[in-house]
Write a protein that holds these residues in place. Structure first.
Motif, PDB file in Angstrom:
ATOM      1  N   CYS A   1       0.989  -1.190  -0.041  1.00  0.00           N
ATOM      2  CA  CYS A   1      -0.026   0.004  -0.104  1.00  0.00           C
ATOM      3  C   CYS A   1       0.768   1.185  -0.184  1.00  0.00           C
ATOM      4  O   CYS A   1       0.209   2.256  -0.615  1.00  0.00           O
ATOM      5  N   ALA A   2       2.073   1.269   0.734  1.00  0.00           N
ATOM      6  CA  ALA A   2       2.985   2.658   0.701  1.00  0.00           C
ATOM      7  C   ALA A   2       3.519   2.551  -0.564  1.00  0.00           C
ATOM      8  O   ALA A   2       3.254   3.772  -0.988  1.00  0.00           O
ATOM      9  N   VAL A   3       3.783   1.652  -1.391  1.00  0.00           N
ATOM     10  CA  VAL A   3       4.294   1.698  -2.585  1.00  0.00           C
ATOM     11  C   VAL A   3       3.384   2.169  -3.496  1.00  0.00           C
ATOM     12  O   VAL A   3       3.366   3.058  -4.476  1.00  0.00           O
ATOM     13  N   ALA A   4       2.031   1.790  -3.451  1.00  0.00           N
ATOM     14  CA  ALA A   4       0.868   1.982  -4.338  1.00  0.00           C
ATOM     15  C   ALA A   4       0.617   3.409  -4.110  1.00  0.00           C
ATOM     16  O   ALA A   4       0.039   4.216  -4.878  1.00  0.00           O
ATOM     17  N   VAL A   5       0.695   4.011  -2.804  1.00  0.00           N
ATOM     18  CA  VAL A   5       0.433   5.451  -2.703  1.00  0.00           C
ATOM     19  C   VAL A   5       1.247   6.344  -3.482  1.00  0.00           C
ATOM     20  O   VAL A   5       0.825   7.259  -3.997  1.00  0.00           O
ATOM     21  N   ALA A   6       2.583   5.856  -3.582  1.00  0.00           N
ATOM     22  CA  ALA A   6       3.598   6.863  -4.277  1.00  0.00           C
ATOM     23  C   ALA A   6       3.064   6.681  -5.598  1.00  0.00           C
ATOM     24  O   ALA A   6       3.255   7.640  -6.607  1.00  0.00           O
ATOM     25  N   PHE A   7       2.871   5.476  -6.233  1.00  0.00           N
ATOM     26  CA  PHE A   7       2.910   5.237  -7.775  1.00  0.00           C
ATOM     27  C   PHE A   7       1.218   6.073  -8.251  1.00  0.00           C
ATOM     28  O   PHE A   7       1.165   6.199  -9.110  1.00  0.00           O
ATOM     29  N   SER A   8       0.407   6.002  -7.094  1.00  0.00           N
ATOM     30  CA  SER A   8      -0.751   6.510  -7.602  1.00  0.00           C
ATOM     31  C   SER A   8      -0.911   7.944  -7.591  1.00  0.00           C
ATOM     32  O   SER A   8      -1.505   8.777  -8.599  1.00  0.00           O
ATOM     33  N   VAL A   9       0.202   8.557  -7.034  1.00  0.00           N
ATOM     34  CA  VAL A   9       0.354   9.934  -6.953  1.00  0.00           C
ATOM     35  C   VAL A   9       1.078  10.227  -8.522  1.00  0.00           C
ATOM     36  O   VAL A   9       0.717  11.124  -9.018  1.00  0.00           O
ATOM     37  N   PHE A  10       2.157   9.551  -8.721  1.00  0.00           N
ATOM     38  CA  PHE A  10       2.591   9.556 -10.068  1.00  0.00           C
ATOM     39  C   PHE A  10       1.858   9.389 -11.250  1.00  0.00           C
ATOM     40  O   PHE A  10       1.915  10.181 -12.199  1.00  0.00           O
ATOM     41  N   THR A  11       0.965   8.489 -11.014  1.00  0.00           N
ATOM     42  CA  THR A  11       0.065   8.184 -12.081  1.00  0.00           C
ATOM     43  C   THR A  11      -1.055   9.340 -12.279  1.00  0.00           C
ATOM     44  O   THR A  11      -1.429   9.965 -13.475  1.00  0.00           O
ATOM     45  N   ILE A  12      -1.569  10.058 -11.426  1.00  0.00           N
ATOM     46  CA  ILE A  12      -2.445  11.150 -11.242  1.00  0.00           C
ATOM     47  C   ILE A  12      -1.753  12.375 -12.009  1.00  0.00           C
ATOM     48  O   ILE A  12      -2.206  12.808 -13.020  1.00  0.00           O
ATOM     49  N   ALA A  13      -0.428  12.514 -11.517  1.00  0.00           N
ATOM     50  CA  ALA A  13       0.238  13.617 -12.260  1.00  0.00           C
ATOM     51  C   ALA A  13       0.464  13.302 -13.700  1.00  0.00           C
ATOM     52  O   ALA A  13       0.529  14.192 -14.675  1.00  0.00           O
ATOM     53  N   PHE A  14       0.848  12.158 -14.161  1.00  0.00           N
ATOM     54  CA  PHE A  14       1.050  11.825 -15.518  1.00  0.00           C
ATOM     55  C   PHE A  14      -0.329  11.985 -16.199  1.00  0.00           C
ATOM     56  O   PHE A  14      -0.334  12.527 -17.352  1.00  0.00           O
ATOM     57  N   CYS A  15      -1.282  11.612 -15.867  1.00  0.00           N
ATOM     58  CA  CYS A  15      -2.695  11.903 -16.381  1.00  0.00           C
ATOM     59  C   CYS A  15      -2.899  13.355 -16.733  1.00  0.00           C
ATOM     60  O   CYS A  15      -3.465  13.711 -17.765  1.00  0.00           O
ATOM     61  N   ILE A  16      -2.793  14.001 -15.677  1.00  0.00           N
ATOM     62  CA  ILE A  16      -2.930  15.574 -15.652  1.00  0.00           C
ATOM     63  C   ILE A  16      -1.805  16.298 -16.845  1.00  0.00           C
ATOM     64  O   ILE A  16      -2.455  16.939 -17.631  1.00  0.00           O
ATOM     65  N   PHE A  17      -0.755  15.610 -16.833  1.00  0.00           N
ATOM     66  CA  PHE A  17       0.209  16.024 -17.771  1.00  0.00           C
ATOM     67  C   PHE A  17      -0.328  15.693 -19.079  1.00  0.00           C
ATOM     68  O   PHE A  17      -0.374  16.765 -20.449  1.00  0.00           O
ATOM     69  N   LEU A  18      -0.945  14.552 -19.389  1.00  0.00           N
ATOM     70  CA  LEU A  18      -1.496  14.338 -20.768  1.00  0.00           C
ATOM     71  C   LEU A  18      -2.680  14.955 -21.225  1.00  0.00           C
ATOM     72  O   LEU A  18      -2.909  15.382 -22.389  1.00  0.00           O
ATOM     73  N   ARG A  19      -3.455  15.243 -20.219  1.00  0.00           N
ATOM     74  CA  ARG A  19      -4.786  15.750 -20.493  1.00  0.00           C
ATOM     75  C   ARG A  19      -4.448  17.220 -20.927  1.00  0.00           C
ATOM     76  O   ARG A  19      -5.273  17.813 -21.829  1.00  0.00           O
ATOM     77  N   CYS A  20      -3.392  17.906 -20.292  1.00  0.00           N
ATOM     78  CA  CYS A  20      -3.040  19.393 -20.658  1.00  0.00           C
ATOM     79  C   CYS A  20      -2.450  19.494 -21.994  1.00  0.00           C
ATOM     80  O   CYS A  20      -2.537  20.404 -22.782  1.00  0.00           O
ATOM     81  N   ARG A  21      -1.643  18.398 -22.464  1.00  0.00           N
ATOM     82  CA  ARG A  21      -0.905  18.347 -23.475  1.00  0.00           C
ATOM     83  C   ARG A  21      -1.701  18.060 -24.663  1.00  0.00           C
ATOM     84  O   ARG A  21      -1.429  18.595 -25.730  1.00  0.00           O
ATOM     85  N   PHE A  22      -2.698  17.259 -24.663  1.00  0.00           N
ATOM     86  CA  PHE A  22      -3.529  16.942 -25.722  1.00  0.00           C
ATOM     87  C   PHE A  22      -5.096  17.500 -25.330  1.00  0.00           C
ATOM     88  O   PHE A  22      -6.100  16.606 -25.199  1.00  0.00           O
TER      89      PHE A  22
END
Length: 470
Positions: free
Chosen positions: A193-214
């Motif tokens: 769960c601790a690892v998943a929390v970090a990756f979840s934050v990265f995933t949300i940030a990555f999705c926000i970046f893609l939504r802004c780019r396209f």
């Protein structure tokens, strides 16, 4: 000194009775044998077999005021009779058999020399612990099983119950967690769960970046918005679990109820967003979004976050949340959590097991339809390009993670009879956010533009193919 009236035909299927007249001057213990099929009868000392045995100490009869006492031994099949059904019962009654013993018209308790009741059975599987219990009418609303006054001595093929009173007895087969296994699972789940929390934050940030780019790719933005909400619910669930496992042991009752409700809400949000992922996948690949839905993502959010809140609100009003202890049969507490209390286990079966079961069946049906649709598009030549095995496998793993297929492993767990499945369930679901992150990065980076164009090309060509067929 000992007179057998003989077996009595009750006329009821599943009920067998033996009547005995025993003198208080009896000089030896009274021995009775029984089996679920044949019922009770006096034990022949030269007899050998694998039947159950009852040993009534002579102390019982010496303390009686009358010269003789009527002993009634009953063997009941509770499945046929529909009796002794405990609400939220976890253990299974051995052979559905309950043995009732009464002496005279008085209640017998506080025996110095205990009554011994031997149940015979096959060797029990790993993770199943036998427990000697009796029916306590004062327990719960309609009665329940209790082990007070009984000692359990288990063996490979028989279990001896030594009890200081007489009533209705049975042997419960309880699925139990081994303490070392439970601690290992908690450690694995906490780390995951601790690892998943970090990756979840990265995933949300990555999705926000893609939504802004396209910004011009509406289909891509909708897909990413849906994935962000699923990842967000997984993030909240992992945080709730870490809070639950870390502070639930010393919380106040009211705080524990809130924490239990919050954890349940996060879990239901995950299940709901998995269902919405399945619905969206169906619309995208089968209906190909032929009909424009105004404020589509906003409406999905109302369902994804609102419907679980409604279920948790109803469960909270009836008082379903509180302390939940994971313990062994001898009442040794392994872990303390804030969750749905055992009294309201039916809430867990309805809102968690049944709810996810329906979602899983729906999502697997959608997965089958999408796989068939993709195969059809490959055959028509609409989809061209890279069809490497690793990419196909990655696509399948990503879809399975999005649709929550790994949670279905819970249906294959019974006690600790399948410890590898428990470990697999814990690892896969605590790392679900990690799998989705890897899947999204592999699909959208570094060829995001090509992926988006390919997707749009598939949808456009599929619309053309469908129109030409009509």
């Amino acid at each position: 000194l000992l007179q057998s009236v003989g077996p009595v035909h009750s006329g009821l299927a599943g009920l067998k009775v033996l009547l005995l007249n025993v003198s208080r001057a009896v000089s030896h213990d009274v021995l009775i044998t029984f089996s679920p099929m044949e019922g009770p009868r006096l034990l022949n000392m030269t007899e050998k077999g694998e039947t159950g045995k009852i040993q009534l100490p002579k102390e019982i009869f010496h303390s009686l005021s009358s010269w003789t006492a009527r002993v009634v031994v009953t063997v009941l099949n509770i499945q046929q009779l529909g009796m002794f059904e405990e609400v939220n019962q976890m253990g299974q009654v051995l052979d559905n058999t309950v043995v009732g013993i009464t002496v005279g018209d008085t209640s017998i308790s506080g025996l110095q020399d205990p009554m011994k009741l031997t149940f015979t059975h096959r060797q029990l599987p790993y993770g199943i612990t036998p427990q000697c219990v009796f029916w306590d009418p004062s327990k719960g609303v309609a009665g329940g099983w209790s082990s007070s006054g009984c000692v359990t001595q288990s063996g490979d093929n028989r279990t001896i119950c030594s009890c200081n009173h007489l009533t209705f007895f049975t042997l419960l087969l309880n699925p139990t967690l081994d303490e070392s296994l439970a601690q290992a699972l908690m450690a694995v789940a906490t780390a995951g769960c601790a690892v998943a929390v970090a990756f979840s934050v990265f995933t949300i940030a990555f999705c926000i970046f893609l939504r802004c780019r396209f910004r011009s790719e509406e289909t891509l933005r909708t897909n990413l918005g849906l994935h962000m909400n699923l990842i967000g619910s997984l993030l909240l669930l992992n945080v709730a679990f870490l809070l639950n496992s870390g502070i639930s042991g010393g919380t106040q009752p009211r705080t524990c109820k809130v924490l239990g409700g919050f954890t349940h809400y996060c879990l239901l949000c995950c299940f709901t967003w998995m269902a919405l992922e399945g619905c969206h996948l169906y619309l995208l690949f089968v209906k190909v979004l032929g009909t424009y839905i105004h404020h589509y993502l906003m409406k999905l959010c109302l369902v994804g976050w609102g419907f679980p809140a409604l279920m948790v609100g109803v469960a909270g009003v009836i008082g379903s949340y509180g302390d939940y202890n994971i313990q062994t049969v001898d009442h040794q507490v392994i872990a303390r959590l804030c969750w749905i209390t055992p009294k309201y286990l039916l809430v867990h079966y309805i809102t968690n097991c049944s709810y996810f079961g329906l979602i899983f069946l729906f999502n697997m049906a959608v997965f089958g339809v999408v796989a068939q649709k993709s195969y059809y598009l490959q055959g028509t030549g609409v989809v061209q390009g890279d069809r490497k095995a690793w990419k196909v496998a990655l696509m399948a793993v990503g879809l399975f993670s999005l649709l929550g297929a790994t949670w279905a492993l819970a249906f294959f767990i019974y006690g600790t009879s399948s410890a590898p499945v428990i470990y697999l369930f814990t690892i896969l679901n605590s790392l679900q956010g990690v799998f989705i992150f890897i899947w999204l990065v592999a699909l959208y980076y570094p060829k995001t533009k090509e992926t988006t164009g390919s997707l749009s090309h598939i949808i456009k060509n599929d619309k053309t193919t469908t129109a030409s067929q009509d």
